[in-house]
Design a protein around this motif. Sequence first.
Motif, PDB file in Angstrom:
ATOM      1  N   PRO A  57       0.818  -1.223   0.000  1.00  0.00           N
ATOM      2  CA  PRO A  57       0.000   0.000   0.000  1.00  0.00           C
ATOM      3  C   PRO A  57       0.853   1.275   0.000  1.00  0.00           C
ATOM      4  N   GLY A  58       1.946   1.294   0.760  1.00  0.00           N
ATOM      5  CA  GLY A  58       2.812   2.470   0.797  1.00  0.00           C
ATOM      6  C   GLY A  58       3.550   2.675  -0.515  1.00  0.00           C
ATOM      7  N   ILE A  59       3.892   1.556  -1.170  1.00  0.00           N
ATOM      8  CA  ILE A  59       4.597   1.646  -2.458  1.00  0.00           C
ATOM      9  C   ILE A  59       3.662   2.195  -3.528  1.00  0.00           C
ATOM     10  N   GLU A  60       2.465   1.617  -3.630  1.00  0.00           N
ATOM     11  CA  GLU A  60       1.518   2.066  -4.655  1.00  0.00           C
ATOM     12  C   GLU A  60       1.078   3.508  -4.386  1.00  0.00           C
ATOM     13  N   ALA A  61       0.893   3.872  -3.117  1.00  0.00           N
ATOM     14  CA  ALA A  61       0.505   5.253  -2.796  1.00  0.00           C
ATOM     15  C   ALA A  61       1.609   6.231  -3.212  1.00  0.00           C
ATOM     16  N   SER A  62       2.873   5.854  -3.010  1.00  0.00           N
ATOM     17  CA  SER A  62       3.967   6.764  -3.385  1.00  0.00           C
ATOM     18  C   SER A  62       4.073   6.886  -4.906  1.00  0.00           C
ATOM     19  N   ILE A  63       3.832   5.795  -5.632  1.00  0.00           N
ATOM     20  CA  ILE A  63       3.838   5.851  -7.107  1.00  0.00           C
ATOM     21  C   ILE A  63       2.739   6.802  -7.587  1.00  0.00           C
ATOM     22  N   SER A 130      18.573  15.221   4.853  1.00  0.00           N
ATOM     23  CA  SER A 130      19.408  16.312   5.375  1.00  0.00           C
ATOM     24  C   SER A 130      18.907  17.692   4.945  1.00  0.00           C
ATOM     25  N   GLN A 131      18.180  17.761   3.842  1.00  0.00           N
ATOM     26  CA  GLN A 131      17.691  19.071   3.378  1.00  0.00           C
ATOM     27  C   GLN A 131      16.181  19.210   3.558  1.00  0.00           C
ATOM     28  N   ALA A 132      15.567  18.257   4.298  1.00  0.00           N
ATOM     29  CA  ALA A 132      14.103  18.258   4.418  1.00  0.00           C
ATOM     30  C   ALA A 132      13.623  19.012   5.656  1.00  0.00           C
ATOM     31  N   ASP A 133      12.389  19.513   5.550  1.00  0.00           N
ATOM     32  CA  ASP A 133      11.684  20.069   6.707  1.00  0.00           C
ATOM     33  C   ASP A 133      10.753  19.031   7.321  1.00  0.00           C
ATOM     34  N   PHE A 134      10.433  17.998   6.530  1.00  0.00           N
ATOM     35  CA  PHE A 134       9.531  16.956   7.036  1.00  0.00           C
ATOM     36  C   PHE A 134       9.757  15.680   6.219  1.00  0.00           C
ATOM     37  N   PHE A 135       9.536  14.544   6.889  1.00  0.00           N
ATOM     38  CA  PHE A 135       9.802  13.241   6.267  1.00  0.00           C
ATOM     39  C   PHE A 135       8.633  12.288   6.525  1.00  0.00           C
ATOM     40  N   MET A 136       8.121  11.712   5.451  1.00  0.00           N
ATOM     41  CA  MET A 136       7.043  10.713   5.598  1.00  0.00           C
ATOM     42  C   MET A 136       7.526   9.377   5.046  1.00  0.00           C
ATOM     43  N   ASP A 137       7.427   8.349   5.855  1.00  0.00           N
ATOM     44  CA  ASP A 137       7.862   7.016   5.450  1.00  0.00           C
ATOM     45  C   ASP A 137       6.626   6.111   5.406  1.00  0.00           C
ATOM     46  N   LEU A 138       6.259   5.678   4.196  1.00  0.00           N
ATOM     47  CA  LEU A 138       5.007   4.939   4.008  1.00  0.00           C
ATOM     48  C   LEU A 138       5.283   3.436   3.948  1.00  0.00           C
ATOM     49  N   HIS A 139       4.870   2.733   4.982  1.00  0.00           N
ATOM     50  CA  HIS A 139       5.010   1.264   5.025  1.00  0.00           C
ATOM     51  C   HIS A 139       3.654   0.621   4.741  1.00  0.00           C
ATOM     52  N   GLY A 140       3.579  -0.707   4.926  1.00  0.00           N
ATOM     53  CA  GLY A 140       2.316  -1.344   4.547  1.00  0.00           C
ATOM     54  C   GLY A 140       2.009  -2.632   5.271  1.00  0.00           C
TER      55      GLY A 140
END
Length: 314
Positions: A57-63, A130-140
């Motif tokens: 689900p996280g992979i398809e959502a990111s695509i 390193s250059q981000a203000d926010f990070f989202m990691d989508l697992h499933g």
Amino acid sequence: MSEEFKAGNLRAEPGTKVQGYLNVHGSDMKMPATLIHGTRPGKTVVITGGIHGGEYPGIEASIRLAVQLKPEDVSGRLVIVHPVNTKAYFAKMQYFGPDDGKNLNRMFPGKATGTVSERIAWTISSELISQADFFMDLHGGDIHEALVPFVLYSLAGRPEVNRISEEASSLLGLKYVVGSVSTNGTFGSAAVAGVPGFLAEIGQCGLWSEEEVLAYLKGVRNVLKYLGLLPGGPEDLGSVVKLPKMIVSTSEQTACWYPAVRAGDRVAKGQKLGEMRDFFANRLGEYLASQDGTVLYVASSLAINEGDPIAAIG
Ligand SMILES: [Zn+2]
């Protein structure tokens, strides 16, 4: 914002979307990625799908996010990696990468001269987060994990980093919002480096559905509104249950696993989570809940190796 957006070997001029492959430092591995450089200034956000190769689900959502988001809709800059771990994806492996047998989500912030998993982690940490203000990691929910949707945010950062992480996590539309003090995973390592974020889990058991992908897209878009990358304020996507921590029970045996609870069950401290038996059905050990709480995930495979997670309680 007139400068070009650089992420590893990829570049995007303001007002453009660039798709290509990000090189993993010191390796022949490449990660499919999309850079979206908005037409207006704003924050920089990194989104990863497929840190674990079997969490669809996280992979398809990111695509789909990479396809759907347009520079003219965005204030700020986005890099989406979809998926990170292509080798684990095609090997259909849970947790581990096929080259070094390591769990990428325990390798952060990584090593420039390490194994493949360590180099992937290092590339994501040093070139993107390193250059981000926010990070989202989508697992499933991994191939052998039955779980209820939940999101982990870090308690390992500065108070302000932790506060933003918790606030954003509560806007994803997932019922359980869980604190974590782990620092070697994606979001924990980012928090230690000063970047707020979360690790979300939607889906289970190597499956994916349209409903799960749509839930992901809705939640991620809501957080992008909260961060100001998309127009309009965030909506209330439903009430959440806040859980202060998650305790993972791991197996002491390589044997057969017989769970006594299901994902989503409420359990009391000392309640039986399940037992391990050998191939002759002899009982090898019983596993008990170490705290009162909600079962966030439970291993769904009969086969379990020593050290494998068998259940997590928030
Ligand atoms: Zn995962």
